[in-house]
Scaffold this motif. Structure first.
Motif, PDB file in Angstrom:
ATOM      1  N   ARG A  36     -25.377  -8.790  -4.370  1.00 58.11           N
ATOM      2  CA  ARG A  36     -24.744  -9.006  -3.064  1.00 58.11           C
ATOM      3  C   ARG A  36     -23.245  -9.273  -3.214  1.00 58.11           C
ATOM      4  O   ARG A  36     -22.432  -8.781  -2.428  1.00 58.11           O
ATOM      5  N   ILE A  37     -22.882 -10.032  -4.229  1.00 57.22           N
ATOM      6  CA  ILE A  37     -21.463 -10.348  -4.446  1.00 57.22           C
ATOM      7  C   ILE A  37     -20.677  -9.089  -4.827  1.00 57.22           C
ATOM      8  O   ILE A  37     -19.551  -8.862  -4.357  1.00 57.22           O
ATOM      9  N   ILE A  38     -21.283  -8.241  -5.680  1.00 56.80           N
ATOM     10  CA  ILE A  38     -20.597  -6.996  -6.070  1.00 56.80           C
ATOM     11  C   ILE A  38     -20.427  -6.089  -4.851  1.00 56.80           C
ATOM     12  O   ILE A  38     -19.366  -5.490  -4.651  1.00 56.80           O
ATOM     13  N   SER A  39     -21.459  -5.996  -4.006  1.00 54.88           N
ATOM     14  CA  SER A  39     -21.333  -5.190  -2.786  1.00 54.88           C
ATOM     15  C   SER A  39     -20.237  -5.737  -1.888  1.00 54.88           C
ATOM     16  O   SER A  39     -19.440  -4.974  -1.314  1.00 54.88           O
ATOM     17  N   PHE A  40     -20.185  -7.054  -1.766  1.00 54.12           N
ATOM     18  CA  PHE A  40     -19.151  -7.681  -0.940  1.00 54.12           C
ATOM     19  C   PHE A  40     -17.758  -7.356  -1.495  1.00 54.12           C
ATOM     20  O   PHE A  40     -16.819  -7.052  -0.737  1.00 54.12           O
ATOM     21  N   THR A  41     -17.634  -7.375  -2.817  1.00 52.88           N
ATOM     22  CA  THR A  41     -16.345  -7.069  -3.446  1.00 52.88           C
ATOM     23  C   THR A  41     -15.922  -5.632  -3.139  1.00 52.88           C
ATOM     24  O   THR A  41     -14.755  -5.362  -2.812  1.00 52.88           O
ATOM     25  N   PHE A  42     -16.865  -4.694  -3.247  1.00 51.05           N
ATOM     26  CA  PHE A  42     -16.560  -3.307  -2.895  1.00 51.05           C
ATOM     27  C   PHE A  42     -16.137  -3.199  -1.428  1.00 51.05           C
ATOM     28  O   PHE A  42     -15.214  -2.448  -1.080  1.00 51.05           O
ATOM     29  N   GLY A  43     -16.833  -3.917  -0.570  1.00 50.36           N
ATOM     30  CA  GLY A  43     -16.508  -3.872   0.861  1.00 50.36           C
ATOM     31  C   GLY A  43     -15.108  -4.374   1.137  1.00 50.36           C
ATOM     32  O   GLY A  43     -14.327  -3.737   1.873  1.00 50.36           O
ATOM     33  N   ILE A  44     -14.750  -5.520   0.547  1.00 47.94           N
ATOM     34  CA  ILE A  44     -13.412  -6.089   0.763  1.00 47.94           C
ATOM     35  C   ILE A  44     -12.328  -5.159   0.211  1.00 47.94           C
ATOM     36  O   ILE A  44     -11.322  -4.868   0.871  1.00 47.94           O
ATOM     37  N   GLY A  45     -12.549  -4.644  -1.015  1.00 52.69           N
ATOM     38  CA  GLY A  45     -11.557  -3.750  -1.618  1.00 52.69           C
ATOM     39  C   GLY A  45     -11.370  -2.480  -0.801  1.00 52.69           C
ATOM     40  O   GLY A  45     -10.247  -2.012  -0.606  1.00 52.69           O
ATOM     41  N   SER A  46     -12.471  -1.931  -0.293  1.00 57.07           N
ATOM     42  CA  SER A  46     -12.389  -0.705   0.504  1.00 57.07           C
ATOM     43  C   SER A  46     -11.682  -0.968   1.829  1.00 57.07           C
ATOM     44  O   SER A  46     -10.916  -0.126   2.315  1.00 57.07           O
ATOM     45  N   ALA A  47     -11.930  -2.127   2.426  1.00 51.89           N
ATOM     46  CA  ALA A  47     -11.263  -2.465   3.690  1.00 51.89           C
ATOM     47  C   ALA A  47      -9.750  -2.565   3.492  1.00 51.89           C
ATOM     48  O   ALA A  47      -8.958  -2.101   4.337  1.00 51.89           O
ATOM     49  N   LEU A  48      -9.313  -3.153   2.373  1.00 47.56           N
ATOM     50  CA  LEU A  48      -7.870  -3.244   2.090  1.00 47.56           C
ATOM     51  C   LEU A  48      -7.277  -1.848   1.895  1.00 47.56           C
ATOM     52  O   LEU A  48      -6.166  -1.555   2.363  1.00 47.56           O
ATOM     53  N   ALA A  49      -8.026  -0.971   1.215  1.00 49.55           N
ATOM     54  CA  ALA A  49      -7.544   0.403   1.031  1.00 49.55           C
ATOM     55  C   ALA A  49      -7.422   1.117   2.375  1.00 49.55           C
ATOM     56  O   ALA A  49      -6.478   1.888   2.597  1.00 49.55           O
ATOM     57  N   ALA A  50      -8.381   0.875   3.282  1.00 48.19           N
ATOM     58  CA  ALA A  50      -8.316   1.495   4.609  1.00 48.19           C
ATOM     59  C   ALA A  50      -7.075   1.040   5.362  1.00 48.19           C
ATOM     60  O   ALA A  50      -6.401   1.852   6.022  1.00 48.19           O
ATOM     61  N   ALA A  51      -6.765  -0.242   5.261  1.00 47.55           N
ATOM     62  CA  ALA A  51      -5.553  -0.745   5.919  1.00 47.55           C
ATOM     63  C   ALA A  51      -4.321  -0.029   5.374  1.00 47.55           C
ATOM     64  O   ALA A  51      -3.429   0.378   6.137  1.00 47.55           O
ATOM     65  N   ALA A  52      -4.288   0.154   4.044  1.00 44.72           N
ATOM     66  CA  ALA A  52      -3.157   0.876   3.441  1.00 44.72           C
ATOM     67  C   ALA A  52      -3.096   2.315   3.954  1.00 44.72           C
ATOM     68  O   ALA A  52      -2.008   2.839   4.229  1.00 44.72           O
ATOM     69  N   GLY A  53      -4.254   2.955   4.112  1.00 42.80           N
ATOM     70  CA  GLY A  53      -4.275   4.336   4.604  1.00 42.80           C
ATOM     71  C   GLY A  53      -3.706   4.458   6.008  1.00 42.80           C
ATOM     72  O   GLY A  53      -2.910   5.366   6.297  1.00 42.80           O
ATOM     73  N   VAL A  54      -4.091   3.539   6.892  1.00 41.22           N
ATOM     74  CA  VAL A  54      -3.576   3.582   8.265  1.00 41.22           C
ATOM     75  C   VAL A  54      -2.065   3.316   8.267  1.00 41.22           C
ATOM     76  O   VAL A  54      -1.298   3.976   8.979  1.00 41.22           O
ATOM     77  N   LEU A  55      -1.619   2.363   7.446  1.00 42.62           N
ATOM     78  CA  LEU A  55      -0.186   2.049   7.400  1.00 42.62           C
ATOM     79  C   LEU A  55       0.624   3.225   6.868  1.00 42.62           C
ATOM     80  O   LEU A  55       1.729   3.503   7.348  1.00 42.62           O
ATOM     81  N   VAL A  56       0.063   3.942   5.888  1.00 39.72           N
ATOM     82  CA  VAL A  56       0.749   5.138   5.380  1.00 39.72           C
ATOM     83  C   VAL A  56       0.851   6.203   6.464  1.00 39.72           C
ATOM     84  O   VAL A  56       1.875   6.869   6.620  1.00 39.72           O
ATOM     85  N   GLY A  57      -0.225   6.374   7.241  1.00 41.54           N
ATOM     86  CA  GLY A  57      -0.186   7.329   8.345  1.00 41.54           C
ATOM     87  C   GLY A  57       0.911   6.985   9.336  1.00 41.54           C
ATOM     88  O   GLY A  57       1.650   7.868   9.808  1.00 41.54           O
ATOM     89  N   ILE A  58       1.032   5.696   9.641  1.00 45.20           N
ATOM     90  CA  ILE A  58       2.068   5.258  10.580  1.00 45.20           C
ATOM     91  C   ILE A  58       3.458   5.469   9.981  1.00 45.20           C
ATOM     92  O   ILE A  58       4.399   5.898  10.661  1.00 45.20           O
ATOM     93  N   TYR A  59       3.598   5.215   8.682  1.00 47.01           N
ATOM     94  CA  TYR A  59       4.913   5.248   8.028  1.00 47.01           C
ATOM     95  C   TYR A  59       5.402   6.672   7.788  1.00 47.01           C
ATOM     96  O   TYR A  59       6.557   6.999   8.014  1.00 47.01           O
ATOM     97  N   TYR A  60       4.485   7.534   7.330  1.00 47.47           N
ATOM     98  CA  TYR A  60       4.888   8.901   6.969  1.00 47.47           C
ATOM     99  C   TYR A  60       4.495   9.942   8.024  1.00 47.47           C
ATOM    100  O   TYR A  60       4.849  11.111   7.890  1.00 47.47           O
ATOM    101  N   ASN A  61       3.705   9.551   9.022  1.00 49.01           N
ATOM    102  CA  ASN A  61       3.314  10.439  10.133  1.00 49.01           C
ATOM    103  C   ASN A  61       2.515  11.657   9.692  1.00 49.01           C
ATOM    104  O   ASN A  61       2.509  12.672  10.394  1.00 49.01           O
ATOM    105  N   SER A  62       1.859  11.602   8.551  1.00 50.17           N
ATOM    106  CA  SER A  62       1.083  12.758   8.101  1.00 50.17           C
ATOM    107  C   SER A  62      -0.061  12.294   7.210  1.00 50.17           C
ATOM    108  O   SER A  62       0.129  11.396   6.369  1.00 50.17           O
TER     109      SER A  62
END
Length: 295
Positions: free
Chosen positions: A190-216
């Motif tokens: 359960r802890i390993i799954s939670f770690t994957f979930g948190i790490g993936s959520a942070l990556a998603a935030a970075a993806g949206v911010l890149v979209g906003i920053y570079y518009n593509s």
């Protein structure tokens, strides 16, 4: 613009870019810290997060913050599913097998997204005005302010979870010694799954911010930032959260300075030159301690 003004401007650009690398690198380093796995699919999870944010804004007509939160939640669930279906069955397999599986998951995500959204780049909708603010020698625009603010909030939240919550203590225990943690009653799966979930959520935030920053955005947008985030994690000391954040910021600043004062052609070369230098002279990274374990 004088040399010093250019330097300060590239510094701001570098910190913006480095903040995005840091968010992705945190996921890399969390997964490595707890499973000793270099998850090369992490950059593609970041790409999926960018597309979820894109569709929330363009189809659902949501504002950026709800789109960001939904992207983080759905991508976090995707990270948990990937861990459950692809990595957990190989928990006792040699690390090379898991590493090859991670590369396979990376290709699977890229070409699945191409099937559904086509390989053509999409223009990310403009969610902020182009207003810029002069603060002393610095010029900061709205997109950069949003990146700084969201990165600081997410890093502070992650630090609180890891340092002060019960699940964070369990994460540190599993990272230190998984078998002993299980004997103490901690559900390591359960802890390993939670770690994957948190790490993936942070990556998603970075993806949206890149979209906003570079518009593509495009289905292969995760390859290079994913590799550079890995460089950032190694630079700071893979497995160490503050190291990943510091490595991301340093890498972003170096890239911006190389682009601004030498040539943008060399920015990628500079990033991988840093990786070679770190592995040659301090394989444990800036904040890491020397161990006998190979990265």
């Amino acid at each position: 613009m004088s040399i010093m003004d250019q330097f300060f401007q590239q510094l701001i650009n570098g910190i913006s870019l480095g903040s995005i690398y840091a968010l992705i690198a945190l996921g890399y380093t969390m997964v490595y810290g707890i499973m000793k796995l270099i998850n090369f699919a992490h950059g593609d999870i970041y790409m999926v997060g960018a597309y979820i944010g894109f569709f929330c804004i363009t189809i659902m007509h949501w504002s950026v913050l709800p789109a960001l939160l939904v992207s983080m939640v759905l991508t976090g669930i995707l990270g948990v599913l990937i861990e459950r279906l692809a990595y957990r069955p190989l928990r006792s397999a040699p690390r090379l097998s898991v590493l090859i599986t991670a590369i396979g998951v990376s290709f699977f995500l890229e070409y699945t997204m191409m099937y559904f959204v086509t390989p053509q780049p999409r223009t990310f909708p403009k969610v902020l005005s182009d207003a810029a603010y002069h603060i002393g020698p610095f010029v900061v625009n709205n997109q950069q302010i949003m990146i700084f603010a969201i990165t600081i909030i997410l890093m502070a939240l992650l630090t609180y979870i890891v340092q002060y919550t019960k699940v964070g203590k369990a994460m540190r225990a599993v990272s230190f010694d998984t078998e002993t943690a299980q004997l103490m009653g901690i559900n390591a799966n359960r802890i390993i799954s939670f770690t994957f979930g948190i790490g993936s959520a942070l990556a998603a935030a970075a993806g949206v911010l890149v979209g906003i920053y570079y518009n593509s955005i495009d289905p292969l947008m995760g390859i290079m930032p994913g590799l550079k985030a890995f460089v950032a994690a190694v630079l700071g000391g893979i497995g160490i959260l503050p190291g990943a954040a510091a490595g991301g910021i340093i890498l972003g600043i170096v890239e911006a300075l190389v682009s601004g004062f030498i040539s943008s052609t060399f920015r990628d070369a500079a990033a991988f030159a840093i990786l070679i230098l770190v592995l040659l002279f301090k394989p444990s990274g800036l904040l890491g301690k020397n161990t006998n374990e190979k990265v």
